[in-house]
Design a protein around this motif. Structure first.
Motif, PDB file in Angstrom:
ATOM      1  N   GLY A  20      14.930  -8.028  -4.606  1.00 55.15           N
ATOM      2  CA  GLY A  20      16.485  -8.384  -3.097  1.00 55.15           C
ATOM      3  C   GLY A  20      16.417  -6.701  -2.843  1.00 55.15           C
ATOM      4  O   GLY A  20      16.313  -6.401  -1.481  1.00 55.15           O
ATOM      5  N   GLY A  23      14.678  -7.974   0.321  1.00 58.34           N
ATOM      6  CA  GLY A  23      15.302  -8.768   1.228  1.00 58.34           C
ATOM      7  C   GLY A  23      15.677  -7.546   2.303  1.00 58.34           C
ATOM      8  O   GLY A  23      16.043  -7.293   3.436  1.00 58.34           O
ATOM      9  N   TRP A  24      16.033  -6.032   1.642  1.00 52.41           N
ATOM     10  CA  TRP A  24      16.969  -5.021   1.930  1.00 52.41           C
ATOM     11  C   TRP A  24      16.127  -4.395   2.969  1.00 52.41           C
ATOM     12  O   TRP A  24      16.236  -4.214   4.101  1.00 52.41           O
ATOM     13  N   THR A  27      15.524  -6.763   6.297  1.00 51.63           N
ATOM     14  CA  THR A  27      16.917  -6.466   7.182  1.00 51.63           C
ATOM     15  C   THR A  27      16.756  -5.634   7.655  1.00 51.63           C
ATOM     16  O   THR A  27      17.160  -5.296   8.597  1.00 51.63           O
ATOM     17  N   TRP A  35      16.899 -11.403   3.457  1.00 52.60           N
ATOM     18  CA  TRP A  35      17.306 -12.200   2.468  1.00 52.60           C
ATOM     19  C   TRP A  35      16.201 -13.092   1.841  1.00 52.60           C
ATOM     20  O   TRP A  35      16.025 -12.561   1.368  1.00 52.60           O
ATOM     21  N   ALA A  39      12.695 -11.067  -0.191  1.00 51.48           N
ATOM     22  CA  ALA A  39      12.406 -11.861  -1.687  1.00 51.48           C
ATOM     23  C   ALA A  39      11.032 -12.271  -2.036  1.00 51.48           C
ATOM     24  O   ALA A  39      10.570 -11.910  -2.659  1.00 51.48           O
ATOM     25  N   TRP A 243      28.242 -12.202   1.006  1.00 50.42           N
ATOM     26  CA  TRP A 243      27.227 -11.732   0.350  1.00 50.42           C
ATOM     27  C   TRP A 243      26.733 -12.528  -0.608  1.00 50.42           C
ATOM     28  O   TRP A 243      25.878 -12.514  -1.153  1.00 50.42           O
ATOM     29  N   SER A 246      24.134 -14.249   1.065  1.00 47.65           N
ATOM     30  CA  SER A 246      22.558 -13.339   0.919  1.00 47.65           C
ATOM     31  C   SER A 246      22.076 -13.165  -1.204  1.00 47.65           C
ATOM     32  O   SER A 246      21.301 -13.273  -0.665  1.00 47.65           O
ATOM     33  N   LEU A 247      22.547 -13.517  -1.161  1.00 48.21           N
ATOM     34  CA  LEU A 247      22.790 -13.213  -2.850  1.00 48.21           C
ATOM     35  C   LEU A 247      21.408 -14.358  -4.029  1.00 48.21           C
ATOM     36  O   LEU A 247      20.809 -14.881  -3.751  1.00 48.21           O
ATOM     37  N   GLN A 249      20.354 -16.800  -1.469  1.00 38.69           N
ATOM     38  CA  GLN A 249      18.668 -16.567  -0.621  1.00 38.69           C
ATOM     39  C   GLN A 249      17.910 -15.890  -1.567  1.00 38.69           C
ATOM     40  O   GLN A 249      17.201 -16.102  -1.634  1.00 38.69           O
ATOM     41  N   VAL A 250      18.136 -14.209  -1.822  1.00 39.00           N
ATOM     42  CA  VAL A 250      17.876 -13.457  -2.777  1.00 39.00           C
ATOM     43  C   VAL A 250      16.964 -14.104  -4.226  1.00 39.00           C
ATOM     44  O   VAL A 250      16.048 -14.332  -4.537  1.00 39.00           O
TER      45      VAL A 250
END
Length: 356
Positions: A20, A23-24, A27, A35, A39, A243, A246-247, A249-250
């Motif tokens: 995570g 991924g952040w 971005t 993401w 990751a 959200w 995105s999760l 994808q992580v």
């Protein structure tokens, strides 16, 4: 499988948190498909460098990935429209071109691994399959291939394709594209509680239904089919929230990156070098075919290249979504690629053992 203890849960959580964080960061720097790729980069680097998290090497179970794959499947299916249905009969030249791509790509990979890498024949052959990750490992193990090398080379193929393609498109366009350019991977309709429950039902029914009938790549294809049917029939216009996408994808990126844990540095460098050569060859073959399909007016060069690029079905579907590049078209072609790869491999191995 034994019930995980507290130490395992802590390590899994720390590995996911690392993914995570990657991924952040991705971005923040404007990376494409941040993401997923962030990751993958974070956990893959930690695995390669043998960094320890929560008292052990990076590790993450496959179960959560199976839970989140239907999220992506439902999202891809949401791109289905009546216009897509009308265009599908026109796809046959592109679908047939997959049958040209698969043996050409497999032959190129075999040459790279056998002649450049000096690997034995079974390992070179099954590591060179341009799809069918699980099938390549199982078939190769039964026929004398080195299962560890096949596994690392196959995962390296997916990781390199997934990483390279968004970057290639960004460089070719001269600017950030897709999700890096501000495009969002989400639906158009409102997501009420009723719609959320309906999408969850579609995902679960597609996942378990596809597994029951042993559909190839069923964990993603089942939800895609049911979601496409529901959206095409006008039963819903909603999609999983941003959200959750995105999760997902992580989780998918973390699961892919941690696969390189436990592999010694020399082997990992060698496998990535060989996979880099094989991926370059496959993308070159795919680009040549994509140019021909583009000239026929069936699909644009970019969409056809995505449809042929030998990444994972889930990951390529995500890339297509992030680039707004006909995800239904791309996913359909990757299904054909996987089936064709296994069929061609079964026939080609028999021919090779008799005449090679």
């Amino acid at each position: 499988m034994p019930r995980p203890d507290r130490a395992h849960l802590l390590r899994w959580g720390a590995t996911l948190a690392l993914g995570g964080a990657g991924g952040w960061v991705a971005t923040r720097i404007g990376a494409p498909l941040p993401w997923l790729l962030g990751a993958l980069a974070a956990t893959g680097a930690a695995a390669a460098l043998k960094l320890r998290v929560a008292g052990g090497p990076v590790a993450f179970p496959n179960g959560p990935r199976l839970v989140f794959i239907p999220v992506i499947g439902v999202l891809i299916g949401g791109a289905f429209t009546p216009d897509t249905l009308a265009q599908m009969p026109l796809w046959w030249p592109a679908l047939l071109s997959v049958l040209l791509f698969v043996p050409a790509a497999h032959a190129a990979n075999y040459a790279v691994f056998r002649r450049l890498g000096g690997l034995d024949r079974p390992t070179s052959f099954y590591a060179g399959m341009p799809g069918g990750l699980i099938e390549s490992i199982e078939l190769g193990s039964a026929r004398g291939a080195d299962p560890a090398l096949v596994t690392v080379l196959q995962f390296a193929r997916i990781a390199l394709v997934v990483t390279a393609l968004p970057l290639i498109f960004s460089v070719a366009e001269g600017q950030a594209v897709g999700s890096a350019g501000g495009a969002r991977i989400e639906g158009h309709g409102p997501l009420t509680l009723r719609e959320a429950a309906f999408l969850a039902l579609i995902g679960a029914a597609g996942f378990f239904g596809a597994r029951a009938v042993r559909l190839p790549a069923g964990q993603i294809l089942g939800p895609v089919i049911l979601s496409a049917a529901a959206h095409g029939a006008g039963l819903t216009d909603a999609a999983p929230p941003q959200w959750l996408v995105s999760l997902a994808q992580v989780v998918i990126g973390t699961g892919l990156g941690q696969r390189f844990s436990g592999v010694d540095g020399r082997t990992l460098r060698r496998c990535f070098a060989l996979s880099g050569a094989s991926v370059a060859a496959m993308l070159a073959i795919g680009a040549a075919i994509a140019l021909a399909i583009d000239a026929l007016g069936v699909a644009s060069f970019a969409v056809m290249l995505l449809a042929l690029a030998p990444g994972g079905v889930v990951e390529m579907g995500l890339i297509a979504l992030s680039l707004s590049a006909s995800p239904i078209f791309v996913t359909a072609h990757h299904l054909v690629r996987i089936v064709a790869t296994v069929v061609v491999a079964l026939w080609a191995w028999r021919w090779l053992t008799r005449h090679g």
